[in-house]
Design a protein around this motif. Structure first.
Motif, PDB file in Angstrom:
ATOM      1  N   CYS A  88      27.911  47.845  33.919  1.00  0.00           N
ATOM      2  CA  CYS A  88      29.220  48.299  34.403  1.00  0.00           C
ATOM      3  C   CYS A  88      30.296  47.385  33.834  1.00  0.00           C
ATOM      4  CB  CYS A  88      29.248  48.273  35.925  1.00  0.00           C
ATOM      5  SG  CYS A  88      30.829  48.735  36.639  1.00  0.00           S
ATOM      6  N   GLU A  89      30.018  46.094  33.790  1.00  0.00           N
ATOM      7  CA  GLU A  89      31.041  45.118  33.402  1.00  0.00           C
ATOM      8  C   GLU A  89      30.703  44.387  32.105  1.00  0.00           C
ATOM      9  OE1 GLU A  89      34.011  44.706  34.962  1.00  0.00           O
ATOM     10  OE2 GLU A  89      33.403  46.401  36.194  1.00  0.00           O
ATOM     11  N   GLN A 133      25.912  44.908  38.306  1.00  0.00           N
ATOM     12  CA  GLN A 133      27.068  43.995  38.225  1.00  0.00           C
ATOM     13  C   GLN A 133      28.172  44.470  39.163  1.00  0.00           C
ATOM     14  OE1 GLN A 133      27.533  45.011  34.088  1.00  0.00           O
ATOM     15  NE2 GLN A 133      27.333  42.860  33.497  1.00  0.00           N
ATOM     16  N   SER A 134      28.097  45.745  39.560  1.00  0.00           N
ATOM     17  CA  SER A 134      29.139  46.365  40.385  1.00  0.00           C
ATOM     18  C   SER A 134      28.658  47.767  40.728  1.00  0.00           C
ATOM     19  CB  SER A 134      30.437  46.447  39.573  1.00  0.00           C
ATOM     20  OG  SER A 134      31.285  47.470  40.067  1.00  0.00           O
ATOM     21  N   ARG A 144      25.682  38.607  38.162  1.00  0.00           N
ATOM     22  CA  ARG A 144      26.262  38.319  36.847  1.00  0.00           C
ATOM     23  C   ARG A 144      25.521  37.136  36.229  1.00  0.00           C
ATOM     24  NH1 ARG A 144      31.848  40.565  37.172  1.00  0.00           N
ATOM     25  NH2 ARG A 144      31.358  42.380  38.438  1.00  0.00           N
ATOM     26  N   GLU A 163      26.138  34.916  34.171  1.00  0.00           N
ATOM     27  CA  GLU A 163      27.259  34.296  33.472  1.00  0.00           C
ATOM     28  C   GLU A 163      27.034  32.792  33.466  1.00  0.00           C
ATOM     29  OE1 GLU A 163      30.812  35.700  35.250  1.00  0.00           O
ATOM     30  OE2 GLU A 163      32.118  34.697  33.815  1.00  0.00           O
ATOM     31  N   HIS A 174      32.113  30.477  40.515  1.00  0.00           N
ATOM     32  CA  HIS A 174      31.112  31.397  39.975  1.00  0.00           C
ATOM     33  C   HIS A 174      29.762  31.311  40.661  1.00  0.00           C
ATOM     34  CE1 HIS A 174      33.926  31.831  36.604  1.00  0.00           C
ATOM     35  NE2 HIS A 174      33.342  33.001  36.453  1.00  0.00           N
ATOM     36  N   MET A 220      30.135  42.108  46.953  1.00  0.00           N
ATOM     37  CA  MET A 220      31.399  42.751  46.629  1.00  0.00           C
ATOM     38  C   MET A 220      31.605  43.969  47.517  1.00  0.00           C
ATOM     39  SD  MET A 220      33.087  43.613  42.890  1.00  0.00           S
ATOM     40  CE  MET A 220      31.618  43.687  42.028  1.00  0.00           C
ATOM     41  N   ILE A 257      40.583  37.124  43.361  1.00  0.00           N
ATOM     42  CA  ILE A 257      39.656  37.478  44.450  1.00  0.00           C
ATOM     43  C   ILE A 257      39.279  38.959  44.404  1.00  0.00           C
ATOM     44  CG2 ILE A 257      40.248  35.594  46.013  1.00  0.00           C
ATOM     45  CD1 ILE A 257      42.036  37.596  47.559  1.00  0.00           C
ATOM     46  N   ALA A 258      40.090  39.773  43.698  1.00  0.00           N
ATOM     47  CA  ALA A 258      39.756  41.195  43.591  1.00  0.00           C
ATOM     48  C   ALA A 258      40.193  41.711  42.233  1.00  0.00           C
ATOM     49  CB  ALA A 258      40.446  41.999  44.696  1.00  0.00           C
ATOM     50  N   GLY A 259      39.424  42.679  41.711  1.00  0.00           N
ATOM     51  CA  GLY A 259      39.776  43.291  40.432  1.00  0.00           C
ATOM     52  C   GLY A 259      39.519  44.787  40.504  1.00  0.00           C
ATOM     53  N   ARG A 304      40.699  54.586  36.738  1.00  0.00           N
ATOM     54  CA  ARG A 304      39.602  54.824  35.788  1.00  0.00           C
ATOM     55  C   ARG A 304      39.978  55.931  34.802  1.00  0.00           C
ATOM     56  NH1 ARG A 304      38.084  50.466  38.593  1.00  0.00           N
ATOM     57  NH2 ARG A 304      37.300  50.910  40.667  1.00  0.00           N
ATOM     58  N   GLY A 318      40.086  52.379  42.172  1.00  0.00           N
ATOM     59  CA  GLY A 318      39.430  51.562  43.190  1.00  0.00           C
ATOM     60  C   GLY A 318      39.431  50.106  42.784  1.00  0.00           C
ATOM     61  N   GLY A 370      35.698  40.313  45.962  1.00  0.00           N
ATOM     62  CA  GLY A 370      34.592  39.356  46.034  1.00  0.00           C
ATOM     63  C   GLY A 370      34.637  38.639  47.376  1.00  0.00           C
TER      64      GLY A 370
HETATM   65  O1  4AD Z   1      36.827  41.878  38.353  1.00  0.00           O
HETATM   66  P1  4AD Z   1      35.408  42.275  38.589  1.00  0.00           P
HETATM   67  O2  4AD Z   1      34.408  41.960  37.533  1.00  0.00           O
HETATM   68  O3  4AD Z   1      35.475  43.821  38.913  1.00  0.00           O
HETATM   69  C1  4AD Z   1      34.431  44.699  38.974  1.00  0.00           C
HETATM   70  O4  4AD Z   1      33.260  44.417  38.958  1.00  0.00           O
HETATM   71  C2  4AD Z   1      34.864  46.118  39.224  1.00  0.00           C
HETATM   72  N1  4AD Z   1      33.826  47.019  38.719  1.00  0.00           N
HETATM   73  C3  4AD Z   1      35.094  46.312  40.702  1.00  0.00           C
HETATM   74  C4  4AD Z   1      35.633  47.686  41.035  1.00  0.00           C
HETATM   75  O5  4AD Z   1      36.669  48.059  40.515  1.00  0.00           O
HETATM   76  N2  4AD Z   1      34.952  48.395  41.909  1.00  0.00           N
HETATM   77  O6  4AD Z   1      34.911  41.595  39.937  1.00  0.00           O
HETATM   78  C5  4AD Z   1      35.571  41.856  41.135  1.00  0.00           C
HETATM   79  C6  4AD Z   1      35.578  40.599  42.005  1.00  0.00           C
HETATM   80  C7  4AD Z   1      36.331  39.425  41.422  1.00  0.00           C
HETATM   81  O7  4AD Z   1      37.705  39.526  41.662  1.00  0.00           O
HETATM   82  C8  4AD Z   1      35.719  38.262  42.177  1.00  0.00           C
HETATM   83  O8  4AD Z   1      36.283  38.148  43.479  1.00  0.00           O
HETATM   84  C9  4AD Z   1      34.292  38.706  42.312  1.00  0.00           C
HETATM   85  O9  4AD Z   1      34.255  40.107  42.189  1.00  0.00           O
HETATM   86  N3  4AD Z   1      33.459  38.081  41.270  1.00  0.00           N
HETATM   87  C10 4AD Z   1      32.709  36.974  41.461  1.00  0.00           C
HETATM   88  N4  4AD Z   1      32.530  36.199  42.533  1.00  0.00           N
HETATM   89  C11 4AD Z   1      31.702  35.138  42.415  1.00  0.00           C
HETATM   90  N5  4AD Z   1      31.020  34.845  41.295  1.00  0.00           N
HETATM   91  C12 4AD Z   1      31.171  35.601  40.179  1.00  0.00           C
HETATM   92  N6  4AD Z   1      30.475  35.307  39.076  1.00  0.00           N
HETATM   93  C13 4AD Z   1      32.050  36.723  40.233  1.00  0.00           C
HETATM   94  N7  4AD Z   1      32.410  37.685  39.353  1.00  0.00           N
HETATM   95  C14 4AD Z   1      33.274  38.492  40.005  1.00  0.00           C
END
Ligand code: 4AD
Length: 430
Positions: free
Chosen positions: A162-163, A182-183, A206, A208, A215, A221, A354-356, A360, A397, A401
């Motif tokens: 997804c990401e 990943q989501s 992740r 990562e 991280h 989520m 904190i949010a992304g 779409r 949407g 996190g």
């Molecule tokens: O910005 P991200 O990667 O967004 C998504 O995964 C979208 N698909 C979500 C969606 O639109 N439904 O991740 C969203 C949030 C980040 O802002 C952060 O708060 C958290 O997930 N996050 C993590 N938290 C802790 N450790 C990590 N490695 C994180 N990666 C993302």
């Protein structure tokens, strides 16, 4: 069943029995104070030599920290006692002793505490964080339910990314392979076309190789998704949820926040709403003025996020990032296709994103083109393309996190304390 400590006050003047663990034992000449916790609260149990049965007096002499015990006694309101009441003990039984408990009131290093995370959870600070975590998870779900969102659980074993493909955890799936999610977003989009407003909530993964205070390899989520919705709708929902959440915690979690020495003043502005909405271009300026310039087109790193957020006393939205630095599914801004209808929410005090989320792509051909550009196999996304073939609609949407949000709300130094058993770059134990 025994009475929970949190309910003792209702039994003032009466006999009660509690079950819990010994936090500490203080001995005077003819008096002994046992501090007992049971998860719902802490109470001081007083044993007086001349009042308590002989056996009880003797038994409590060699109780050790974290022994599990059952204590009976008279509940007495007393302003001087911690928590405003005490238990005047007349019965005690030791359920299990706990000799040489490794975590003592002295200072311990982080590595030692992390190795003993299964025991560290019992400390008052860790328990407070876990209680607030639970409150956040419950509150946000109730609030989404109130706003007409249906919870639809998304799978954890998935056939595709997804990401982006660089942070996938791969696992064997019989003769094939699968990836840890990943989501839940892509599945949410299918569910939104069935139910209009949905959310999923679960662990996400992740791979990562980041060793930072933000991280985790496994984090939780909360992801709402809305059909017939735009980027602005996403920002409105995020702001509404966060504001309501902060208000709720200030009202309902004040004791735990105080235990964590988190000042309510630090959260007061976030409870008012009015989050600024900066475009990426505007945010770039703010970062540059604060001495953290990046070239147009680059994603913000932690120093830029901190600098941008520092200009505000409450969370701030940054929208319309360059299309090239975001995921394949982001809808380009039709007036300016080099930026997309994405949005990150940055928390104040250096807590970062904190949010992304965002809007779409809902056009079949455009999505197909983006998959090809990012060299993602169309086969694996066939079902996702289908959503654009039958009854497509603009939809949007985001993902919040839980750990980063909790870290900010509690004022913590590191996300490792926000999740019961953190999965970090160099830690998979316990
Ligand atoms: O910005 P991200 O990667 O967004 C998504 O995964 C979208 N698909 C979500 C969606 O639109 N439904 O991740 C969203 C949030 C980040 O802002 C952060 O708060 C958290 O997930 N996050 C993590 N938290 C802790 N450790 C990590 N490695 C994180 N990666 C993302």
């Amino acid at each position: 069943m025994a009475t929970r400590i949190s309910e003792l006050a209702q039994l003032s003047g009466q006999q009660a029995t509690i079950q819990g663990w010994l936090v500490s034992l203080r001995k005077g000449g003819k008096i002994r104070f046992l501090v007992v916790r049971d998860g719902s609260g802490v109470v001081q149990a007083v044993v007086r030599e001349e009042q308590a049965p002989r056996q009880v007096w003797e038994q409590c002499a060699d109780l050790s920290q974290e022994a599990s015990i059952e204590v009976s006694g008279l509940v007495r309101l007393d302003q001087r006692a911690p928590g405003g009441l005490e238990l005047v003990v007349n019965g005690l039984s030791v359920i299990a002793n706990s000799a040489d408990y490794p975590i003592t009131p002295k200072e311990h290093g982080v590595d030692f505490l992390m190795d003993n995370r299964h025991l560290w959870l019992r400390s008052s600070r860790q328990a407070a964080i876990l209680r607030i975590r639970s409150q956040i998870e419950l509150f946000l779900q109730v609030e989404l339910g109130r706003r007409g969102f249906v919870r639809v659980d998304s799978p954890i074993l998935t056939p595709s990314a997804c990401e982006g493909t660089t942070t996938l955890f791969e696992t064997a799936y019989f003769e094939d392979k699968a990836y840890l999610s990943q989501s839940g977003q892509l599945y949410n989009e299918a569910a939104a076309a069935a139910l209009g407003r949905v959310y999923c909530f679960g662990p996400t993964f992740r791979a990562e190789k980041s060793k930072t205070r933000r991280h985790l390899m496994e984090f939780w989520m909360l992801e709402p998704e809305m059909a017939f919705a735009s980027l602005d709708d996403v920002m409105d929902l995020e702001e509404g949820l966060i504001t309501a959440l902060v208000r709720h915690l200030l009202a309902e979690a004040s004791a735990d926040l105080a235990l964590l020495e988190r000042s309510p003043q630090a959260l007061a502005a976030a409870a008012e709403g009015g989050f600024a909405r900066l475009s990426y271009d505007q945010a770039l300026e703010v970062a540059a003025q604060a001495g953290q310039p990046v070239a147009w087109g680059e994603d913000f790193g932690s120093p830029q996020e901190t600098a941008i957020a520092a200009a505000f006393d409450r969370p701030v939205f940054v929208h319309r990032y360059p299309t090239a630095c975001k995921a394949f599914y982001m809808q380009p801004d039709l007036e300016r296709p080099e930026v997309c209808l994405s949005v990150d929410l940055l928390a104040p005090e250096g807590y970062g994103e904190i949010a992304g989320g965002g809007q779409r792509i809902h056009d079949f051909a455009l999505l197909q083109e983006r998959l090809a550009q990012q060299q993602l196999p169309e086969d694996a996304y066939r079902w996702y393309l289908d959503l654009r073939q039958w009854g497509s609609q603009p939809h949007a949407g985001f993902g919040l996190g839980i750990e980063r949000t909790l870290s900010w709300l509690c004022g913590l130094d590191h996300v490792r304390e926000t999740i019961p058993f953190p999965r970090l770059l160099t830690r998979l134990y316990p």
